[in-house]
Write a protein that holds these residues in place. Sequence first.
Motif, PDB file in Angstrom:
ATOM      1  N   ILE A  70       0.814  -1.217   0.000  1.00  0.00           N
ATOM      2  CA  ILE A  70       0.000   0.000   0.000  1.00  0.00           C
ATOM      3  C   ILE A  70       0.846   1.265   0.000  1.00  0.00           C
ATOM      4  O   ILE A  70       0.365   2.344  -0.331  1.00  0.00           O
ATOM      5  CB  ILE A  70      -0.958   0.010   1.216  1.00  0.00           C
ATOM      6  N   ASP A  71       2.113   1.183   0.342  1.00  0.00           N
ATOM      7  CA  ASP A  71       2.998   2.343   0.398  1.00  0.00           C
ATOM      8  C   ASP A  71       3.244   2.862  -1.024  1.00  0.00           C
ATOM      9  O   ASP A  71       3.924   2.226  -1.821  1.00  0.00           O
ATOM     10  CB  ASP A  71       4.324   1.958   1.065  1.00  0.00           C
ATOM     11  N   ARG A  72       2.698   4.048  -1.343  1.00  0.00           N
ATOM     12  CA  ARG A  72       2.814   4.592  -2.692  1.00  0.00           C
ATOM     13  C   ARG A  72       4.244   4.996  -3.047  1.00  0.00           C
ATOM     14  O   ARG A  72       4.641   4.947  -4.216  1.00  0.00           O
ATOM     15  CB  ARG A  72       1.876   5.790  -2.838  1.00  0.00           C
ATOM     16  N   LYS A  73       5.032   5.395  -2.066  1.00  0.00           N
ATOM     17  CA  LYS A  73       6.427   5.713  -2.345  1.00  0.00           C
ATOM     18  C   LYS A  73       7.194   4.452  -2.748  1.00  0.00           C
ATOM     19  O   LYS A  73       8.044   4.495  -3.645  1.00  0.00           O
ATOM     20  CB  LYS A  73       7.074   6.361  -1.123  1.00  0.00           C
ATOM     21  N   GLU A  74       6.877   3.337  -2.100  1.00  0.00           N
ATOM     22  CA  GLU A  74       7.506   2.075  -2.455  1.00  0.00           C
ATOM     23  C   GLU A  74       7.061   1.629  -3.846  1.00  0.00           C
ATOM     24  O   GLU A  74       7.861   1.134  -4.639  1.00  0.00           O
ATOM     25  CB  GLU A  74       7.170   1.005  -1.422  1.00  0.00           C
ATOM     26  N   LEU A  75       5.793   1.825  -4.160  1.00  0.00           N
ATOM     27  CA  LEU A  75       5.296   1.454  -5.486  1.00  0.00           C
ATOM     28  C   LEU A  75       5.972   2.316  -6.567  1.00  0.00           C
ATOM     29  O   LEU A  75       6.316   1.822  -7.631  1.00  0.00           O
ATOM     30  CB  LEU A  75       3.776   1.620  -5.555  1.00  0.00           C
ATOM     31  N   GLN A  76       6.155   3.603  -6.273  1.00  0.00           N
ATOM     32  CA  GLN A  76       6.837   4.472  -7.228  1.00  0.00           C
ATOM     33  C   GLN A  76       8.283   4.029  -7.425  1.00  0.00           C
ATOM     34  O   GLN A  76       8.808   4.047  -8.549  1.00  0.00           O
ATOM     35  CB  GLN A  76       6.799   5.916  -6.744  1.00  0.00           C
ATOM     36  N   ARG A  77       8.932   3.586  -6.347  1.00  0.00           N
ATOM     37  CA  ARG A  77      10.301   3.062  -6.459  1.00  0.00           C
ATOM     38  C   ARG A  77      10.328   1.860  -7.395  1.00  0.00           C
ATOM     39  O   ARG A  77      11.249   1.706  -8.214  1.00  0.00           O
ATOM     40  CB  ARG A  77      10.822   2.669  -5.068  1.00  0.00           C
ATOM     41  N   ARG A  78       9.333   1.017  -7.281  1.00  0.00           N
ATOM     42  CA  ARG A  78       9.272  -0.170  -8.137  1.00  0.00           C
ATOM     43  C   ARG A  78       9.002   0.201  -9.588  1.00  0.00           C
ATOM     44  O   ARG A  78       9.491  -0.476 -10.511  1.00  0.00           O
ATOM     45  CB  ARG A  78       8.213  -1.137  -7.599  1.00  0.00           C
ATOM     46  N   VAL A  79       8.235   1.258  -9.813  1.00  0.00           N
ATOM     47  CA  VAL A  79       8.011   1.737 -11.176  1.00  0.00           C
ATOM     48  C   VAL A  79       9.333   2.182 -11.796  1.00  0.00           C
ATOM     49  O   VAL A  79       9.627   1.895 -12.963  1.00  0.00           O
ATOM     50  CB  VAL A  79       7.001   2.908 -11.191  1.00  0.00           C
ATOM     51  N   ILE A  80      10.163   2.861 -11.005  1.00  0.00           N
ATOM     52  CA  ILE A  80      11.467   3.319 -11.489  1.00  0.00           C
ATOM     53  C   ILE A  80      12.353   2.125 -11.847  1.00  0.00           C
ATOM     54  O   ILE A  80      13.041   2.125 -12.878  1.00  0.00           O
ATOM     55  CB  ILE A  80      12.153   4.203 -10.427  1.00  0.00           C
ATOM     56  N   ILE A  81      12.332   1.100 -11.016  1.00  0.00           N
ATOM     57  CA  ILE A  81      13.142  -0.098 -11.272  1.00  0.00           C
ATOM     58  C   ILE A  81      12.692  -0.795 -12.556  1.00  0.00           C
ATOM     59  O   ILE A  81      13.512  -1.175 -13.407  1.00  0.00           O
ATOM     60  CB  ILE A  81      13.064  -1.065 -10.080  1.00  0.00           C
ATOM     61  N   LEU A  82      11.388  -0.959 -12.713  1.00  0.00           N
ATOM     62  CA  LEU A  82      10.869  -1.607 -13.916  1.00  0.00           C
ATOM     63  C   LEU A  82      11.174  -0.758 -15.154  1.00  0.00           C
ATOM     64  O   LEU A  82      11.445  -1.297 -16.230  1.00  0.00           O
ATOM     65  CB  LEU A  82       9.358  -1.826 -13.776  1.00  0.00           C
ATOM     66  N   SER A  83      11.165   0.563 -15.002  1.00  0.00           N
ATOM     67  CA  SER A  83      11.492   1.450 -16.126  1.00  0.00           C
ATOM     68  C   SER A  83      12.941   1.244 -16.566  1.00  0.00           C
ATOM     69  O   SER A  83      13.241   1.260 -17.765  1.00  0.00           O
ATOM     70  CB  SER A  83      11.283   2.914 -15.721  1.00  0.00           C
ATOM     71  N   ARG A  84      13.836   1.071 -15.605  1.00  0.00           N
ATOM     72  CA  ARG A  84      15.243   0.832 -15.931  1.00  0.00           C
ATOM     73  C   ARG A  84      15.399  -0.445 -16.749  1.00  0.00           C
ATOM     74  O   ARG A  84      16.139  -0.482 -17.745  1.00  0.00           O
ATOM     75  CB  ARG A  84      16.076   0.738 -14.644  1.00  0.00           C
TER      76      ARG A  84
END
Length: 424
Positions: free
Chosen positions: A294-308
Amino acid sequence: MKIHIDLDCFFVSAERTLDKSLMGKPVGIGGRGDTKIFSHEKSRQFLNLKNSGAFVPAYFFEHRSSKQNDLHKFIDADGRIRGMLTTTSYEARAFGIKTGCTIREALQRCPGIIIKQPNMRLYQELSYKLKRFLQKRIPLIEQGSIDEFYGDLDGWVEESDVPQFINDLKNEVMAVLDLPLSIGAAYSKFTAKMATNAAKPFGTRVVYPHEVDRFIHDLPITSFPGIGRRTAAKLQGLGLNTLGEIKKHPHLFLHSTKSQRDLYERVCGIDKTPLQQERERKSIGISRTFDPEIDRKELQRRVIILSRHLSHALIRMKKLPTHYSFSIRYEMNQKAHANITVDRLFSESYLREIMIDLFTKADQYRNLKAIRLGLSCSAFTQSNHHTFSLLEYDEDSKRHRLTQSTSALREKYGLDTLQWGGEL
């Protein structure tokens, strides 16, 4: 005549090429949501684009094989056994353990089953070796997935010689690559695939045109590779439970849609679909399923990783996308997505900005925990100039060259070599 080649229990067979002590034992390859990609610990991760076809994973971690049971890697700190089996040996199937079975259930059915952690790098390498091996012996090869291939023998092998040819091919692959496989042959790709299933394990089967009716007569409709659950339910609602019954009712298909007519012809062994040596990729994406978050900051971090990771694949493929899509799946079966079309030259930093923005727009259920994120790119262009905005082109060109440089380093040293600050 076309042939279908399917590796027997491929992942297990691949493990046995390294560890002969697994021969004759019940073995299962465990699968679990790939959360390692989101770990703060660096690990050597690679991208492989040599293989093609459905269900051919591109990203995988460096794996150190060990001659031991990997069951402990699927047990959480609280003692819960997590994960499912992606492949099982025939010895395990004798206990009723099939692909998709949970590891917990597998242990209940067979306490002595050996659970191995997947080694995707090994599987990719062996699949590619088999592909190259087949290409030297058959003029036209199409890869269907990581463990199956199609071949066209027309003009290469006489019909009367097909049984001997595929039997020799099966034995030669076993001798050279130590991989057991089964081969089916027919004039239709679909019939050949069903013939392979009938030949397993480590067998061959030829179905000639005059044998098709007898071959399909009692086969359940779910055994046909072109009939999914929904179509099967509709056909069963019409009282059709076997392929032979479909054959007897042409009026239900031939005066319907093109897809229905095609389905009928394929069931009857009539297939006009040519083999494709290489499919032009129209899109590429990456997605991961994980424990509810549920942590949106953690989800955003994962979006950055998948983008890489997605950026590295695009650079390797030399693709320049103009359409970007993002999807998110929540608990309680809720879904959301967002997409955008732009005329900017691709770069990793721009992809990251787009995906973070799409994540913000798509995240409609902020009170729910997310369980899956998906990123994809499409509408590729081959040009570096004419489709892109001239206003930002100079700056975008610098970003693009930087992306190419960082991708070269990741290709040499691993995908986690260079990371964004937002990933830490």
